[in-house]
Design an enzyme around this catalytic site. Structure first.
Site, PDB file in Angstrom:
ATOM      1  CG  PHE A 129      27.776  11.813 -10.793  1.00 44.22           C
ATOM      2  CD1 PHE A 129      26.432  11.712 -10.446  1.00 44.22           C
ATOM      3  CD2 PHE A 129      28.315  13.077 -10.976  1.00 44.22           C
ATOM      4  CE1 PHE A 129      25.647  12.848 -10.275  1.00 44.22           C
ATOM      5  CE2 PHE A 129      27.540  14.222 -10.805  1.00 44.22           C
ATOM      6  CZ  PHE A 129      26.200  14.104 -10.454  1.00 44.22           C
ATOM      7  CG  ASP A 214      32.461  12.773 -16.929  1.00 45.97           C
ATOM      8  OD1 ASP A 214      33.122  13.798 -16.693  1.00 45.97           O
ATOM      9  OD2 ASP A 214      31.356  12.526 -16.402  1.00 45.97           O
ATOM     10  CE  LYS A 243      32.539  18.115  -9.696  1.00 50.08           C
ATOM     11  NZ  LYS A 243      31.896  16.955 -10.303  1.00 50.08           N
TER      12      LYS A 243
HETATM   13  C1  PLP Z   1      30.587  16.723 -10.929  1.00 54.43           C
HETATM   14  C2  PLP Z   1      30.597  15.819 -12.101  1.00 54.43           C
HETATM   15  C3  PLP Z   1      29.691  15.980 -13.157  1.00 54.43           C
HETATM   16  C4  PLP Z   1      28.581  16.998 -13.120  1.00 54.43           C
HETATM   17  O1  PLP Z   1      29.058  18.301 -13.095  1.00 54.43           O
HETATM   18  P1  PLP Z   1      28.055  19.518 -12.732  1.00 54.43           P
HETATM   19  O2  PLP Z   1      28.911  20.732 -12.951  1.00 54.43           O
HETATM   20  O3  PLP Z   1      27.610  19.329 -11.335  1.00 54.43           O
HETATM   21  O4  PLP Z   1      26.932  19.445 -13.696  1.00 54.43           O
HETATM   22  C5  PLP Z   1      29.811  15.145 -14.246  1.00 54.43           C
HETATM   23  N1  PLP Z   1      30.765  14.199 -14.308  1.00 54.43           N
HETATM   24  C6  PLP Z   1      31.646  14.018 -13.314  1.00 54.43           C
HETATM   25  C7  PLP Z   1      32.707  12.976 -13.456  1.00 54.43           C
HETATM   26  C8  PLP Z   1      31.585  14.808 -12.172  1.00 54.43           C
HETATM   27  O5  PLP Z   1      32.453  14.607 -11.175  1.00 54.43           O
END
Ligand code: PLP
Length: 392
Positions: A129, A214, A243
């Site tokens: 994701f 990521d 986050k």
């Molecule tokens: C939550 C998340 C995203 C997206 O972040 P947003 O602030 O909601 O755009 C991207 N990559 C990972 C691994 C995530 O957990």
């Protein structure tokens, strides 16, 4: 009152009035143990005095200036992030999706700067994701997220989780890089093997392509090291953060080596809000805490207690929990009945958790959680498992 908020989030029948450390107190005065942390965001807990003080102080000086001017706090945050990582340079934005967009753009532009503008494909991993923008949706390749939103952005190739041969086979003349989540969050708290991560690094070196990580969810101390890639001993070329980065203040960042970011000269990318004085104050305040001597050691120590406790519950409830997994304070229990039911049962016991893919119940407590609070969490989860088994 009719709800005029666009209903993209489904049922939301609880509202919080305030928070104190690992606790959230709802508008009816009920206390909850927060093991969701706003999805791995409030990493130092709610209303942490140091964060409150830092934001108050900045709010009284200047909130926003734009990136037309130098922002001293942003410069300082960038220096601290690069001093504590593989990276040479940081681009600030406002969210995880934007941090990943920046990562995708940096990887493509980096190849163009090396004289290979045709190389623009990026390999991503099944179950990943990366966000909800058009680009990051294409990277994540989740059919449920893409459905109805028109043609998928071109240039992403997808390979099965954990299969290094498949990844190596997917590298072709158009490949610019690979992006992995060292611990998949939304995908179900799936940690990648250290050997696999090393293998991805080796493949990227062999084919002269960039490796991106990521760490929007697994970074910023969540796994017990500042960054999850630290566990594997390799260095990526690019990294997305968000986050936990601002402890609840919306901020993201994309970190890169100067080689990967070679094409990112004036005018190639930008953000109105990214890394504004308030955001920078939040990042610096979070870093003050995470970089304190012994803080991450404590996260590792408490993570082991938490995990051992979950394993013990899995022994006690073999019909309910099929597997415990994760790293540090990013833990998951794969459950037998629908995870939404278990999350609801936890809530009835005053415990907030988050569902994840692969029928997992996610535990993402604030990193400042104490041993006593971990015992409370485990007690509540134990009662929730017993209750949901009875209800079934
Ligand atoms: C939550 C998340 C995203 C997206 O972040 P947003 O602030 O909601 O755009 C991207 N990559 C990972 C691994 C995530 O957990």
């Amino acid at each position: 009152m009719t709800d005029s908020v666009m209903p993209t989030y489904g049922l939301r029948d609880i509202a919080f009035d305030r928070g104190e450390g690992v606790y959230l107190i709802d508008t009816a005065g009920r206390r909850f143990l927060d093991c969701g942390s706003g999805i791995a965001v409030t990493s130092v807990g709610h209303a942490h005095p140091h964060l409150v003080q830092a934001l108050k102080a900045q709010a009284e000086k200047v909130w926003h200036t734009s990136n037309l001017y130098e922002i001293p706090g942003q410069k300082q945050a960038a220096k601290r992030l690069t001093d504590n990582s593989f990276a040479d340079l940081v681009f600030f934005c406002n969210s995880g999706a934007e941090a990943n967009e920046a990562m995708i753009k940096i990887i493509r532009k980096g190849m163009a700067a090396k004289g290979h503008p045709e190389k623009h494909h990026i390999i991503t991993i099944e179950g990943a994701f990366h966000g909800r923008t058009l680009g990051t949706l294409a990277a994540g390749n989740n059919p449920k997220h893409l459905e109805g939103f028109g043609p998928k952005v071109e240039g992403f190739d997808h390979v099965p989780f954990g299969n290094l041969n498949a990844l190596r086979d997917a590298i072709g003349p158009l490949t610019a890089g690979v992006i992995i989540e060292p611990v998949q969050g939304e995908g179900g708290i799936r940690a990648m093997d250290i050997e696999y991560i090393k293998g991805v690094r080796a493949a990227c070196d062999e084919f002269g392509i960039f490796m991106g990580v990521d760490e929007v969810q697994c970074g910023m101390g969540r796994t017990g090291k500042l960054f999850a890639y630290d566990w594997s001993g390799i260095n990526p070329d690019v990294m997305a953060l968000a986050k936990g980065l601002g402890g609840g203040f919306p901020v993201g960042a994309c970190l890169a080596t100067s080689e990967a970011a070679a094409g990112m000269v004036a005018g190639t990318h930008g953000s109105t809000f990214g890394g504004n004085p308030l955001a920078a104050a939040a990042v610096n305040a979070v870093l003050d805490i995470l970089l304190e001597d012994g803080f991450l050691e404590e996260v590792k120590r408490k993570a082991k207690i938490f995990r051992d406790g979950l394993e013990a519950l899995a022994q006690r409830h073999p019909e309910e929990i099929t597997e415990v997994r994760g790293m540090g304070l990013m833990l998951g229990a794969r459950v037998q009945r629908p995870n939404g039911e278990v999350v609801a049962a936890c809530r009835d016991e005053g415990l907030l958790t988050v569902p994840a893919g692969d029928n997992v119940v996610r535990f993402l407590p604030p990193l400042i959680i104490t041993e006593d609070e971990i015992s409370e969490v485990l007690g509540a989860f134990d009662r929730a498992l017993t209750a949901s088994a009875k209800a079934a």
